[in-house]
Motif scaffolding. Structure first.
Motif, PDB file in Angstrom:
ATOM      1  N   THR A  61      57.682  70.659  44.228  1.00 19.38           N
ATOM      2  CA  THR A  61      57.758  72.204  44.820  1.00 19.38           C
ATOM      3  C   THR A  61      56.472  72.944  45.256  1.00 19.38           C
ATOM      4  N   LEU A  62      56.488  73.729  45.887  1.00 16.09           N
ATOM      5  CA  LEU A  62      55.546  75.310  46.494  1.00 16.09           C
ATOM      6  C   LEU A  62      54.020  74.691  45.582  1.00 16.09           C
ATOM      7  N   HIS A  63      54.145  74.817  44.442  1.00 25.70           N
ATOM      8  CA  HIS A  63      53.096  74.490  43.652  1.00 25.70           C
ATOM      9  C   HIS A  63      51.986  72.553  43.735  1.00 25.70           C
ATOM     10  N   GLU A  64      53.322  72.159  43.381  1.00 25.81           N
ATOM     11  CA  GLU A  64      52.840  70.694  43.920  1.00 25.81           C
ATOM     12  C   GLU A  64      51.842  70.716  45.484  1.00 25.81           C
ATOM     13  N   LEU A  65      52.764  71.187  46.249  1.00 29.59           N
ATOM     14  CA  LEU A  65      52.145  71.080  47.613  1.00 29.59           C
ATOM     15  C   LEU A  65      50.524  71.383  47.341  1.00 29.59           C
ATOM     16  N   LYS A  66      50.818  72.316  47.157  1.00 35.59           N
ATOM     17  CA  LYS A  66      49.617  74.009  47.280  1.00 35.59           C
ATOM     18  C   LYS A  66      48.109  72.261  46.571  1.00 35.59           C
ATOM     19  N   HIS A  67      48.276  71.621  45.401  1.00 34.39           N
ATOM     20  CA  HIS A  67      47.722  70.717  44.898  1.00 34.39           C
ATOM     21  C   HIS A  67      47.496  69.309  45.503  1.00 34.39           C
ATOM     22  N   PHE A  68      48.702  69.399  46.250  1.00 35.22           N
ATOM     23  CA  PHE A  68      48.323  68.067  47.484  1.00 35.22           C
ATOM     24  C   PHE A  68      47.594  68.265  48.203  1.00 35.22           C
ATOM     25  N   SER A  69      47.592  69.497  48.333  1.00 36.13           N
ATOM     26  CA  SER A  69      46.229  69.606  49.869  1.00 36.13           C
ATOM     27  C   SER A  69      45.322  69.696  49.355  1.00 36.13           C
ATOM     28  N   GLU A  70      44.841  69.926  48.144  1.00 35.25           N
ATOM     29  CA  GLU A  70      43.748  70.418  47.300  1.00 35.25           C
ATOM     30  C   GLU A  70      42.809  68.948  47.426  1.00 35.25           C
ATOM     31  N   LEU A  71      44.545  68.040  46.937  1.00 39.36           N
ATOM     32  CA  LEU A  71      43.922  66.419  47.418  1.00 39.36           C
ATOM     33  C   LEU A  71      43.211  65.983  48.326  1.00 39.36           C
ATOM     34  N   CYS A  72      43.938  66.047  50.169  1.00 40.02           N
ATOM     35  CA  CYS A  72      43.515  66.271  50.803  1.00 40.02           C
ATOM     36  C   CYS A  72      42.378  66.410  51.142  1.00 40.02           C
ATOM     37  N   ALA A  73      41.772  67.543  50.846  1.00 39.63           N
ATOM     38  CA  ALA A  73      40.869  68.538  51.187  1.00 39.63           C
ATOM     39  C   ALA A  73      39.639  67.626  50.223  1.00 39.63           C
ATOM     40  N   ILE A  74      39.234  67.088  48.941  1.00 40.31           N
ATOM     41  CA  ILE A  74      38.966  66.311  48.173  1.00 40.31           C
ATOM     42  C   ILE A  74      38.664  65.212  48.968  1.00 40.31           C
ATOM     43  N   ALA A  75      39.424  64.962  49.186  1.00 41.21           N
ATOM     44  CA  ALA A  75      40.152  63.060  50.413  1.00 41.21           C
ATOM     45  C   ALA A  75      38.638  63.120  50.972  1.00 41.21           C
ATOM     46  N   ILE A  76      38.730  64.425  51.883  1.00 41.61           N
ATOM     47  CA  ILE A  76      38.058  64.297  53.338  1.00 41.61           C
ATOM     48  C   ILE A  76      36.836  64.107  53.368  1.00 41.61           C
ATOM     49  N   GLN A  77      36.573  64.935  52.181  1.00 42.75           N
ATOM     50  CA  GLN A  77      34.588  65.061  52.134  1.00 42.75           C
ATOM     51  C   GLN A  77      34.298  63.874  51.586  1.00 42.75           C
ATOM     52  N   SER A  78      35.188  62.860  51.089  1.00 44.31           N
ATOM     53  CA  SER A  78      34.806  61.255  51.065  1.00 44.31           C
ATOM     54  C   SER A  78      33.886  60.886  51.678  1.00 44.31           C
TER      55      SER A  78
END
Length: 117
Positions: free
Chosen positions: A41-58
């Motif tokens: 869903t769009l909500h899940e896509l937005k959550h996935f985007s947040e998870l990408c941002a967190i992973a980039i900071q790893s």
């Protein structure tokens, strides 16, 4: 390709709507990259985007000679039980795929709502 409405694609993957789901109350986006498909869903896509941002900071491993292509980052997904090992270059492309998909879906929804008013 007649069964889908393409939203966006880049070097790493593609996003699209299944035509049979277009009229659903909560349409879901099929997101495909690295031989993995997510129906979100769009909500899940937005959550996935947040998870990408967190992973980039790893942190990635210091010993890598090829940091851009070393799959040392762990990308969490909206599915609790699935994480994906990715390189920084893959992660950048995945994040771009997700964020552009979100933008295009929201734009389509906005235009659709304008036309209804």
């Amino acid at each position: 390709m007649n069964a889908i409405d393409k939203i966006y694609s880049n070097e790493v993957g593609i996003s699209f709507f299944w035509k049979k789901e277009v009229n659903a109350c909560k349409p879901r986006v099929q997101l495909v990259f690295r031989d993995i498909g997510f129906l979100l869903t769009l909500h899940e896509l937005k959550h996935f985007s947040e998870l990408c941002a967190i992973a980039i900071q790893s942190q990635y491993c210091n010993a890598c000679k090829n940091v851009q292509n070393c799959r040392s980052l762990l990308l969490r997904t909206p599915s609790e039980k699935i994480d994906i090992a990715v390189s920084i270059s893959e992660l950048t492309q995945i994040e771009e795929l997700i964020n552009t998909t979100i933008f295009k879906v929201e734009l389509k929804n906005w235009i659709k709502n304008i036309n209804l008013n």
